[in-house]
Design an enzyme around this catalytic site. Sequence first.
Site, PDB file in Angstrom:
ATOM      1  N   ARG A  55       9.057   7.829   3.300  1.00  0.00           N
ATOM      2  CA  ARG A  55       9.935   7.437   4.407  1.00  0.00           C
ATOM      3  C   ARG A  55      11.243   8.214   4.415  1.00  0.00           C
ATOM      4  O   ARG A  55      11.662   8.727   5.453  1.00  0.00           O
ATOM      5  CB  ARG A  55      10.210   5.932   4.372  1.00  0.00           C
ATOM      6  CG  ARG A  55       8.993   5.102   4.726  1.00  0.00           C
ATOM      7  CD  ARG A  55       9.287   3.615   4.671  1.00  0.00           C
ATOM      8  NE  ARG A  55       9.721   3.261   3.324  1.00  0.00           N
ATOM      9  CZ  ARG A  55      10.454   2.199   3.021  1.00  0.00           C
ATOM     10  NH1 ARG A  55      10.838   1.370   3.971  1.00  0.00           N
ATOM     11  NH2 ARG A  55      10.796   1.945   1.780  1.00  0.00           N
ATOM     12  N   ASN A  85       6.988   1.357   6.209  1.00  0.00           N
ATOM     13  CA  ASN A  85       5.796   1.048   5.422  1.00  0.00           C
ATOM     14  C   ASN A  85       5.093  -0.134   6.068  1.00  0.00           C
ATOM     15  O   ASN A  85       5.747  -1.115   6.438  1.00  0.00           O
ATOM     16  CB  ASN A  85       6.167   0.659   3.985  1.00  0.00           C
ATOM     17  CG  ASN A  85       6.502   1.841   3.110  1.00  0.00           C
ATOM     18  OD1 ASN A  85       6.228   2.984   3.448  1.00  0.00           O
ATOM     19  ND2 ASN A  85       7.119   1.564   1.977  1.00  0.00           N
TER      20      ASN A  85
END
Length: 100
Positions: free
Chosen positions: A30, A48
Amino acid sequence: MAEAGEPDLGRGTTARRVVVHGRVQGVFYRDSCRQEAERLGVAGWVVNEPDGTVRVHAEGAPDAVRSLVEWCRTGPTRAVVHGVEVTDTNAEGLGSFEVR
């Protein structure tokens, strides 16, 4: 103007939703995605998902969004990407890229 098969969402903006499968959580995917998006000038977000995937929303200039989607196919060094699903989506009018 968008390429054939790419919707032009106004002012030359393209938006894509990307779902990344593989070993992509716990490997800085990320934050690395955020850094790459910022480098490319792409707005959006990355999160996520409970199923182990990473979902990305990217919007901006068609070439920049295309470059970020290509980056998602590999991700950061520690990631192991097994597959990527890419779909057209609507722009959210975002001004930055964030990790959610």
